[in-house]
Design an enzyme around this catalytic site. Structure first.
Site, mmCIF file in Angstrom:
data_model
loop_
_atom_site.group_PDB
_atom_site.id
_atom_site.type_symbol
_atom_site.label_atom_id
_atom_site.label_comp_id
_atom_site.label_asym_id
_atom_site.label_seq_id
_atom_site.Cartn_x
_atom_site.Cartn_y
_atom_site.Cartn_z
ATOM 1 N N GLY A 26 -5.592 91.897 76.620
ATOM 2 C CA GLY A 26 -5.014 90.570 76.778
ATOM 3 C C GLY A 26 -3.521 90.600 76.546
ATOM 4 O O GLY A 26 -2.969 91.594 76.069
ATOM 5 N N ASP A 152 -6.040 77.282 64.707
ATOM 6 C CA ASP A 152 -6.093 77.551 66.152
ATOM 7 C C ASP A 152 -7.495 77.975 66.576
ATOM 8 O O ASP A 152 -7.674 78.977 67.267
ATOM 9 C CB ASP A 152 -5.074 78.610 66.545
#
Length: 351
Positions: A26, A152
Site C-alpha cells: 500500500g 482512525d
C-alpha cells in the site's frame, strides 16, 4: 503464498539489506508499505517506510505521526493489535538517503480489501462478524484501558488473515488521552467513521470517539457497504440525523457547547423507523443502536459492550474457544486470494 504484483526484482535493493521485497502492500501520504522477507531467517514482515522531508532531516526531526505510532506500539502488547518488530533508519534502493522504517507483523490483507473482493451473493458470515467484532472491540478496550485513542478506526486499518485472526493497525493518529482533557484537534477520523462530537466541533472528546467508529465498521461488515457515506461534514451529519434522528439538548446537553451546533439544524424524529429498515437481524440492529449513541457520556464503553452485551457473547465463545482447539470462524479463502490479486494489480504503478 506467492505475491505476484510488480516484480520485486525491478526494485533496486540496498546490497547490505537482509530483506528481500516480496510485494508492495500500500501507499499513502506517509510513504508506502512493503511485504519483505528476511533472506537468512525467512521471516516475513510488513515494512512501513515513512517519508522524511529534507527539513526534518536537517533539523534531526521525525514526522509526528511516526513518533506516535512507534510510541503506542512499543507500549501496547495485545493479541489483536499489530506487533512492532523493530524500527530502523536505513538507506534503501541505493538512494543514498536514510529512510525511517517500521518493521511490523505481516497479515495478507485488510478488511476493506476483503469486503471489496466479495463477489455477488458473498457476505461476511454472521459468526465471522461476531468474531471480528469481539476481536476489534477487545483491541479498542486495551487501548482505552491504557488511555490511548486510536482516532482512525476504519476497515483499511484492520488487518486479517486466513485463520480468522484480526489485528488493529495504523496508529499514526493515536495519542494519549488524559482526564481532564484539554482541547484536541478535530482533524481526526476518516469522514465516514467520524462521530457527531467531532463533526460538530465539541470542545473536547474522549474514548467514546473510537466506539462510534467501531459501530460504523460493524455496520459495514454486516451491510457490505458504509453506513454513512457523506461527501462533506454537513452531508455526513445529515446522513446520521436521517438514520438516528436529530439530537436534542435534553438528550445531549453538551451539544449546545459544540462550535457548529445550531438550533436551526434539520429536524428528524428520534425514533427507530429508519434504523428498522436496515437489512440486518434485530440482534445486529440493537447492537448497532447501542454503539451509535449521540451523547458521548452515555455511549457504551468498549469494556461495557464486551462484558455486558448479549450480541458479543457468541463472539467471546468463538474467540476464546479457539485458544483451546485452534479454530476461529474463518473468512472465505478464495476471497482473500482475490483481495491479494486485486491489491497486487493496484500497486503495480507504485515506485
Amino acid at each position: 503464498m506467492q505475491y505476484n504484483n510488480r516484480s520485486s526484482r525491478s526494485i533496486v535493493q540496498s546490497p547490505s539489506s537482509p530483506w528481500f521485497i516480496e510485494s508492495i502492500l500500500g501507499s499513502g501520504t506517509y510513504g508506502f508499505v512493503e511485504c519483505v522477507r528476511n533472506i537468512n531467517t525467512h521471516q516475513m514482515l510488513a515494512r512501513k517506510i515513512i517519508k522524511v522531508t529534507s527539513k526534518q532531516e536537517d533539523e534531526n526531526e521525525l514526522p509526528a505521526t511516526a513518533v506516535r505510532e512507534i510510541a503506542v506500539l512499543k507500549s501496547i502488547h495485545h493479541e489483536f493489535i499489530i506487533k512492532l518488530s523493530h524500527v530502523a533508519f536505513e538507506p534503501l534502493y541505493n538512494s543514498g538517503t536514510n529512510h525511517l522504517c517500521l518493521y511490523l507483523e505481516f497479515l495478507p490483507t485488510d478488511l476493506k480489501r476483503y469486503m471489496d473482493a466479495l463477489g455477488p451473493g458473498e457476505r461476511i458470515s454472521p459468526r465471522l462478524v461476531k468474531s471480528y467484532s469481539y476481536q476489534l472491540l477487545s483491541a479498542i478496550e486495551c487501548l482505552h484501558r491504557h488511555r490511548i485513542l486510536h482516532r482512525d478506526l476504519k476497515p483499511p486499518n484492520i488487518l486479517i488473515d486466513y485463520e480468522g485472526r484480526l489485528k488493529l493497525a495504523d496508529f499514526g493518529l493515536a495519542r494519549q488521552c488524559h482526564m481532564p482533557e484539554r482541547t484536541l484537534t478535530h482533524e481526526v477520523v476518516t469522514l465516514w467513521y467520524r462521530p457527531p462530537e467531532v463533526l460538530l466541533n465539541a470542545p473536547t472528546y474522549g474514548t467514546a470517539l473510537d466506539v462510534w467508529g467501531f459501530g460504523c465498521v460493524f455496520a459495514e461488515m454486516t451491510l457490505r457497504e458504509p453506513l454513512f457515506r457523506g461527501e462533506c461534514e454537513i452531508d455526513q451529519l445529515l446522513l446520521i440525523f436521517r438514520l438516528l434522528g436529530t439530537p436534542t439538548v435534553s438528550e445531549w446537553p453538551e451539544i449546545a457547547q459544540c462550535l457548529y451546533y445550531q438550533t436551526g439544524l434539520p429536524r428528524f424524529p428520534l425514533d427507530d423507523v429508519q434504523l428498522s429498515r436496515l437489512p440486518m437481524s434485530s440482534q445486529c440492529r440493537q447492537f448497532l443502536k447501542d454503539t451509535l449513541i449521540y451523547n458521548p457520556k452515555h455511549r457504551r464503553t468498549a469494556r461495557q459492550l464486551l462484558e455486558e452485551h448479549e450480541y458479543l457473547a457468541e463472539g467471546a465463545v468463538l474467540v476464546h474457544s479457539s485458544s483451546k482447539n485452534g479454530l476461529l470462524e474463518r473468512p472465505i479463502r478464495s476471497v482473500i486470494d482475490r483481495a491479494i490479486r486485486q491489491q497486487s494489480e493496484s500497486m503495480r504503478s507504485v515506485r
